[in-house]
Design a protein around this motif. Structure first.
Motif, PDB file in Angstrom:
ATOM      1  N   PRO A 134      28.103 -14.515  11.237  1.00 21.60           N
ATOM      2  CA  PRO A 134      27.782 -15.732  10.282  1.00 21.60           C
ATOM      3  C   PRO A 134      26.794 -16.197  10.582  1.00 21.60           C
ATOM      4  O   PRO A 134      25.671 -17.384   9.790  1.00 21.60           O
ATOM      5  N   LEU A 135      27.323 -17.491  11.964  1.00 22.46           N
ATOM      6  CA  LEU A 135      26.673 -18.677  12.323  1.00 22.46           C
ATOM      7  C   LEU A 135      25.156 -18.135  12.824  1.00 22.46           C
ATOM      8  O   LEU A 135      24.512 -19.066  12.249  1.00 22.46           O
ATOM      9  N   HIS A 136      24.775 -17.580  13.226  1.00 23.10           N
ATOM     10  CA  HIS A 136      24.153 -17.119  13.730  1.00 23.10           C
ATOM     11  C   HIS A 136      22.729 -16.911  12.527  1.00 23.10           C
ATOM     12  O   HIS A 136      21.543 -16.991  12.439  1.00 23.10           O
ATOM     13  N   LEU A 137      23.602 -16.164  11.397  1.00 23.80           N
ATOM     14  CA  LEU A 137      22.633 -15.236  10.380  1.00 23.80           C
ATOM     15  C   LEU A 137      22.409 -16.716   9.858  1.00 23.80           C
ATOM     16  O   LEU A 137      21.322 -16.797   8.843  1.00 23.80           O
ATOM     17  N   GLN A 138      23.445 -17.439   9.115  1.00 24.09           N
ATOM     18  CA  GLN A 138      22.662 -18.951   8.728  1.00 24.09           C
ATOM     19  C   GLN A 138      21.929 -19.689   9.676  1.00 24.09           C
ATOM     20  O   GLN A 138      21.043 -19.566   8.812  1.00 24.09           O
ATOM     21  N   ALA A 197      18.675 -17.111   8.632  1.00 23.40           N
ATOM     22  CA  ALA A 197      18.490 -17.645   7.017  1.00 23.40           C
ATOM     23  C   ALA A 197      17.511 -18.896   7.240  1.00 23.40           C
ATOM     24  O   ALA A 197      16.398 -19.132   6.429  1.00 23.40           O
ATOM     25  N   ARG A 198      18.108 -20.760   7.482  1.00 25.09           N
ATOM     26  CA  ARG A 198      17.408 -21.455   7.455  1.00 25.09           C
ATOM     27  C   ARG A 198      15.619 -21.634   8.183  1.00 25.09           C
ATOM     28  O   ARG A 198      15.311 -22.708   7.778  1.00 25.09           O
ATOM     29  N   SER A 199      16.091 -21.070   9.166  1.00 27.90           N
ATOM     30  CA  SER A 199      14.423 -20.107   9.953  1.00 27.90           C
ATOM     31  C   SER A 199      13.421 -20.524   8.426  1.00 27.90           C
ATOM     32  O   SER A 199      12.473 -21.369   9.251  1.00 27.90           O
ATOM     33  N   GLY A 200      13.775 -20.186   7.634  1.00 32.97           N
ATOM     34  CA  GLY A 200      12.082 -20.005   6.914  1.00 32.97           C
ATOM     35  C   GLY A 200      11.578 -18.793   7.358  1.00 32.97           C
ATOM     36  O   GLY A 200      10.703 -18.800   6.387  1.00 32.97           O
ATOM     37  N   ARG A 201      12.457 -17.953   8.043  1.00 30.20           N
ATOM     38  CA  ARG A 201      11.320 -16.692   8.949  1.00 30.20           C
ATOM     39  C   ARG A 201      11.203 -15.646   8.613  1.00 30.20           C
ATOM     40  O   ARG A 201      10.526 -14.556   8.381  1.00 30.20           O
ATOM     41  N   TYR A 202      12.442 -15.037   7.353  1.00 30.35           N
ATOM     42  CA  TYR A 202      12.578 -14.341   7.381  1.00 30.35           C
ATOM     43  C   TYR A 202      13.017 -13.912   6.070  1.00 30.35           C
ATOM     44  O   TYR A 202      13.471 -14.987   5.496  1.00 30.35           O
ATOM     45  N   ASP A 203      12.760 -12.772   5.504  1.00 29.90           N
ATOM     46  CA  ASP A 203      12.614 -12.262   4.215  1.00 29.90           C
ATOM     47  C   ASP A 203      13.947 -12.041   3.843  1.00 29.90           C
ATOM     48  O   ASP A 203      14.535 -12.105   2.152  1.00 29.90           O
ATOM     49  N   ARG A 228      28.217 -16.556   0.871  1.00 26.38           N
ATOM     50  CA  ARG A 228      28.343 -18.146   1.098  1.00 26.38           C
ATOM     51  C   ARG A 228      26.557 -18.234   1.713  1.00 26.38           C
ATOM     52  O   ARG A 228      25.372 -19.348   0.882  1.00 26.38           O
ATOM     53  N   ILE A 229      26.141 -17.824   2.699  1.00 33.00           N
ATOM     54  CA  ILE A 229      25.064 -17.867   3.058  1.00 33.00           C
ATOM     55  C   ILE A 229      23.701 -16.953   2.849  1.00 33.00           C
ATOM     56  O   ILE A 229      22.885 -17.804   2.492  1.00 33.00           O
ATOM     57  N   VAL A 252      17.822 -16.672   1.131  1.00 33.37           N
ATOM     58  CA  VAL A 252      17.606 -15.012   1.528  1.00 33.37           C
ATOM     59  C   VAL A 252      18.301 -13.946   1.388  1.00 33.37           C
ATOM     60  O   VAL A 252      19.941 -14.349   2.071  1.00 33.37           O
ATOM     61  N   PRO A 253      18.707 -13.348   0.882  1.00 35.14           N
ATOM     62  CA  PRO A 253      19.014 -11.534   0.988  1.00 35.14           C
ATOM     63  C   PRO A 253      19.613 -11.684   1.995  1.00 35.14           C
ATOM     64  O   PRO A 253      19.363 -11.146   3.263  1.00 35.14           O
ATOM     65  N   VAL A 254      21.486 -11.463   2.197  1.00 31.37           N
ATOM     66  CA  VAL A 254      22.564 -11.168   3.671  1.00 31.37           C
ATOM     67  C   VAL A 254      22.614  -9.526   2.620  1.00 31.37           C
ATOM     68  O   VAL A 254      23.414  -9.466   1.765  1.00 31.37           O
ATOM     69  N   PHE A 255      22.324  -8.392   3.590  1.00 34.13           N
ATOM     70  CA  PHE A 255      22.823  -7.490   3.332  1.00 34.13           C
ATOM     71  C   PHE A 255      24.177  -6.978   4.186  1.00 34.13           C
ATOM     72  O   PHE A 255      24.142  -7.687   6.067  1.00 34.13           O
ATOM     73  N   SER A 256      24.656  -6.086   4.611  1.00 31.24           N
ATOM     74  CA  SER A 256      26.693  -6.495   5.377  1.00 31.24           C
ATOM     75  C   SER A 256      26.563  -4.579   5.496  1.00 31.24           C
ATOM     76  O   SER A 256      26.748  -3.875   4.928  1.00 31.24           O
ATOM     77  N   VAL A 257      26.132  -4.888   7.079  1.00 33.95           N
ATOM     78  CA  VAL A 257      27.269  -2.840   7.057  1.00 33.95           C
ATOM     79  C   VAL A 257      28.384  -3.934   8.204  1.00 33.95           C
ATOM     80  O   VAL A 257      28.492  -3.537   9.388  1.00 33.95           O
ATOM     81  N   VAL A 258      28.610  -4.712   8.252  1.00 30.71           N
ATOM     82  CA  VAL A 258      30.248  -4.945   8.824  1.00 30.71           C
ATOM     83  C   VAL A 258      30.920  -4.229   8.044  1.00 30.71           C
ATOM     84  O   VAL A 258      31.501  -4.296   6.947  1.00 30.71           O
ATOM     85  N   LEU A 259      31.150  -3.341   8.535  1.00 24.04           N
ATOM     86  CA  LEU A 259      33.328  -2.178   8.339  1.00 24.04           C
ATOM     87  C   LEU A 259      34.374  -3.064   8.592  1.00 24.04           C
ATOM     88  O   LEU A 259      34.140  -2.421  10.086  1.00 24.04           O
TER      89      LEU A 259
END
Length: 163
Positions: free
Chosen positions: A65-69, A72-78, A107-108, A114-121
């Motif tokens: 999550p911290l890395h994704l946050q 996401a804040r960088s504005g570089r990713y869709d 939350r992120i 920025v949409p976040v998708f999970s394959v954390v199983l």
């Protein structure tokens, strides 16, 4: 994400490729990497040459999550994708880790747009023997494909909505 998704909206058009960052856990890399590969392959199957990927590997699911946050804040990713395997290692904590990770991913996406998708199983039963290893390697490919379907459909539908 148990059913294949199809968007009722037309795919967004344009020359700009979708920029997607994938953050994966190195814990159980031999299984988790299959989700990443399934995700990429499905995106390429559906939208050849229209997706750009960056992958970052972190030690475990708790670090995702911290890395994704930050991404996401960088504005570089869709879109952002999380891939990991949280297992019951005999000490009752896997449910807390899984819950913390999934709650943080939601939350992120809500905080950043920025949409976040999970394959954390988090399988109920996972053992290190070859039968489970083999099953989950294949299962993670499928889950990666399903996440790609959800990702592309979501990006298409968001493109149709006012900002």
């Amino acid at each position: 994400m148990n059913q294949p998704l199809s968007s009722p909206l037309a795919p967004a058009t344009g020359d700009t490729p979708r920029r997607i960052a994938v953050v994966s856990a190195s814990w159980h890399r031999d299984i988790v990497q299959n989700a990443v590969e399934g995700f990429r392959a499905e995106c390429e199957r559906q939208r050849p040459g229209q997706c750009q990927f960056e992958q970052l590997e972190v030690p475990g699911a708790f670090e995702i999550p911290l890395h994704l946050q930050r991404l996401a804040r960088s504005g570089r990713y869709d879109a952002l994708v999380a891939c990991g395997l949280v297992v019951n290692g005999g000490i009752y904590r896997h449910e807390f880790v899984a819950s913390a990770v999934i709650d943080a991913l939601m939350r992120i996406q809500l905080d950043t747009g920025v949409p976040v998708f999970s394959v954390v199983l988090t399988p109920r039963d996972f053992h290190s023997h070859e039968e489970h290893q083999s099953f989950f390697r294949t299962h993670f490919i499928t889950k990666g494909q399903e996440a790609a379907q959800a990702c592309l459909a979501t990006l298409d539908s968001l493109a149709q909505l006012p900002a």
